[in-house]
Motif scaffolding. Sequence first.
Motif, short mmCIF file in Angstrom:
data_model
loop_
_atom_site.label_atom_id
_atom_site.label_comp_id
_atom_site.label_asym_id
_atom_site.label_seq_id
_atom_site.Cartn_x
_atom_site.Cartn_y
_atom_site.Cartn_z
N VAL A 125 42.44 47.63 43.26
CA VAL A 125 42.19 46.68 42.22
C VAL A 125 43.12 47.14 41.08
N LYS A 126 44.08 47.92 41.25
CA LYS A 126 44.76 48.30 39.79
C LYS A 126 45.52 47.54 39.19
N ASP A 127 45.81 46.17 39.82
CA ASP A 127 46.82 45.20 39.10
C ASP A 127 45.74 44.21 38.39
N ARG A 128 44.14 44.54 38.42
CA ARG A 128 43.45 43.80 37.74
C ARG A 128 43.56 44.08 36.12
N GLU A 129 43.48 43.20 35.14
CA GLU A 129 43.54 43.39 33.78
C GLU A 129 42.29 44.31 33.49
N TRP A 130 40.98 43.98 34.03
CA TRP A 130 39.96 44.66 33.62
C TRP A 130 39.85 46.07 34.00
N PHE A 131 40.74 46.35 34.91
CA PHE A 131 40.79 47.86 35.43
C PHE A 131 41.74 48.55 34.34
N GLY A 132 42.94 48.03 34.05
CA GLY A 132 43.59 48.60 33.13
C GLY A 132 43.11 48.84 31.82
N ARG A 133 42.20 48.13 31.29
CA ARG A 133 41.29 48.40 30.16
C ARG A 133 40.39 49.51 30.30
N ALA A 134 39.67 49.50 31.34
CA ALA A 134 38.93 50.52 31.77
C ALA A 134 39.59 51.87 31.76
N LEU A 135 40.67 51.97 32.38
CA LEU A 135 41.59 52.99 32.56
C LEU A 135 41.91 53.66 31.20
N ASN A 136 41.82 53.00 30.14
CA ASN A 136 42.36 53.27 28.86
C ASN A 136 41.19 53.61 28.11
N GLY A 137 39.91 53.86 28.79
CA GLY A 137 38.50 54.23 28.30
C GLY A 137 37.81 52.92 27.66
N GLU A 138 38.12 51.71 27.74
CA GLU A 138 37.33 50.63 27.25
C GLU A 138 36.57 49.96 28.11
N ALA A 139 35.30 49.91 27.95
CA ALA A 139 34.52 49.31 28.80
C ALA A 139 34.42 47.51 28.62
N ASN A 140 34.41 46.78 29.54
CA ASN A 140 34.88 45.30 29.31
C ASN A 140 34.21 44.43 30.58
N PHE A 141 33.90 43.50 30.15
CA PHE A 141 33.66 42.33 31.14
C PHE A 141 34.93 41.78 31.72
N ALA A 142 34.95 41.49 33.07
CA ALA A 142 36.05 40.55 33.46
C ALA A 142 35.70 38.95 33.31
N GLU A 143 36.65 38.45 33.22
CA GLU A 143 36.37 36.73 33.38
C GLU A 143 35.98 36.46 34.67
N ILE A 144 35.04 35.33 34.73
CA ILE A 144 34.36 34.84 35.98
C ILE A 144 35.65 34.30 36.52
N TYR A 145 35.83 34.56 38.08
CA TYR A 145 36.95 34.23 38.79
C TYR A 145 36.20 34.15 40.35
N PHE A 146 37.27 33.47 41.07
CA PHE A 146 36.68 33.00 42.54
C PHE A 146 37.26 34.31 43.20
N SER A 147 36.33 35.25 43.97
CA SER A 147 36.86 36.45 44.82
C SER A 147 36.91 35.82 46.12
N SER A 148 38.22 36.29 46.55
CA SER A 148 38.52 35.93 47.96
C SER A 148 37.88 36.70 48.68
N LEU A 149 37.42 38.08 48.28
CA LEU A 149 36.82 39.34 49.21
C LEU A 149 35.31 38.83 49.25
N LEU A 150 34.63 38.40 48.32
CA LEU A 150 33.36 37.87 48.40
C LEU A 150 33.18 36.51 48.81
N GLU A 151 34.27 35.52 48.46
CA GLU A 151 34.32 34.20 48.95
C GLU A 151 33.32 33.37 48.14
#
Length: 726
Positions: A125-151
Amino acid sequence: MMKTLRSKLLLFFMTITFFSLFVIAFVSYNSQKEAMETQLERSFQLYAQGLITSVHNIIDEVSRDVGYLSANPVLKNPDASTEEIKEQLEEFVTYFSIFEHVVLLDLDGTVVADIADGRFIGYNVKDREWFGRALNGEANFAEIYFSSLLEKPVSVIAVPVTDNEGNLVGILSPYYDLVHLWDYVYAFSELQKEIGNHAYAFLLNEQGDVIGHPEEEQILTRNYLRDFNLSESILPELAASDGLFYNGQNGEVGMVRQIPHTDIFTHNWYLGVAVPEAELMSPLKNLLTQYLMIFLFVLAAMWLAIIHFSNYLVSPVERLLKAQAEFSEGHKPDPVPVDSYQEINQLSSEFNVTMAKAVERENIHKKSTLILEATDNAVFAVNTDTLEVTTFNKKCETMFRKNKSDVIGATVKDLNESSESFRSIEEHSGLIKRLETETSLEDFEFTCPIDGEERYFYILFNQLPASENEDKKEILVIISDVTENRMMLKQLIQSEKVKAAGELAASFAHEIRNPLTTIRGFIQLMEARGIGEQGNSRNYYQIILQEIDRINGIVGDLMNLVRPNGNTQLMEADVNELLEDITLLYDGQVSSSKVAIEKELDENVPTFLTFGSKLKQVFINIIKNAFEAMPDGGSLMIRTSYNVNLETVDIIFTDTGIGMDADTLENLRKPFFTTKETGTGLGMPTCYMIIEELGGEIKVESEPGKGTVFTVRLPVKLKDAGLKGA
């Protein structure tokens, strides 16, 4: 026609009623319309604020829970195995039911641990925006989205995980269950249906996408702004406005509020509440119909009421005037009926109350005078400003040998000078000074000589209320002679002491007689056989000495029972240290007796002022009894605990010995009761006496074959302990 009172009342009240009803209906309709809109606005504000608070609380709860998980030492350990990490993740989801899944990502964005039996391991999931913010040390909520993995729609939280040196070792990504968020939206809509309207709540993101709605098929499929040709700037404007907005395209009235940001929640989410405009106007139409019906009904009722009212208007006035005349002549008239209009009713009620008070005042005065004169207590009243005596009953005349006529109007100082009995009471009680300063007016007891005899008196004070026409204050003084009660109490106490001494003496004599009988028998035997003629004389001497020692032991225990360690001093004692010192003495006995001593000592137990040596005596006696109750070995557990609320310390001794039956438990604190062949039966009574002297208590629980539990409870505050000599 218009000269009669009835016609004038009819015309006047009908005109006033018609005009008043018309004005009221007109004003009420308009004000009701405005009030309904205002009420709807306030209601929506409350609904919106309540829902916002609920959503915000969920966000805070999720943030706290994920924070706890990110601090898990297993996750922070770079060397932890996948199974260890999975176990921690499963425990987290089990404990915090708001989360339905959680994964751990490495720094490349790849899932390295999950709780779905490896279903998501390897997913990147490295291309997700929330992952990039966490990688920079910032805890964050992701926007609600439709997960194709969880359907299904999901929202995740990304939290960086660092090791103990602060180095980033992974990204924690829990998936919280959106049902917990949507339930508040659904619950509001269901509640509105139950009360008969179609108001509902919904959630939007800053792009206008529906992320929460009672109709689940609209979630992430409908855009509110696009459907109604609105710009994205309209949502902040509506959220900043305090009023309602009217949507002409769908005929709804609603309100929008923004969800507050938190440290890790920075999205612009908006909560909306809406209701069809037709429902808002429907009550007003019903209101018009109701006003018309009420208008006609009130006019008809008023017509009948005025006719009835005019018929009895004059008669209650005549009844009241007649009763007033009788009362003025000194007669007691019957109460005036209170069954007319307000003004006459009020006059009638006041007249009845005035007449009743006058009669009651006379009866009370007679009754109080009889009670005051018949009581066995000396009762007099004193004006606090002048110290003049205003009341003086017959008992006062007898006790102080003064006539009421000579005392009423005089001061208590005059009474003090003229009455020897009163002077004796005043000297021993300071009564006049208390009355002068109006201080220390609390009930008290004292003794003083009357006619050469020491008497006990009890004085009570009572503040008398000032009368309606006077503002002076008076104090009622009641002097009770309680000499006979005190003498009876002393005799009762003395008889109890004599009874207790007799019982103790009988028990003591019984215990002393047994060893004396043994000594006497052996001496007779030695005299009969001759001291030098047999070889067992030394054994006889030993037995005699043992019996004498037994007598000394009984006397010593008896002295401890009467005054256990009476010369000990108060000291700051640490119960845990006392127990450590005592159990150290038993280290040598543990191996030979096969009894293991275990300790669980509460570190929070404070030091407190007590008799340390007495406590040692109690603890040693209980431990000694425990060892003797386990002849074949066992274990003794000693625990301490501190109750902050009760400010007490509990010392609990639990053994695995033979236990005690009900009869033994019942007689445990009786002197000379023992189940041991060589016991004196004074050890436990001494323990009970010591602990009760310290303000505490001993509780015992035991069953034959199941061991015994001794609980010693002590207060840590000296003022509560009731220690003698403290």
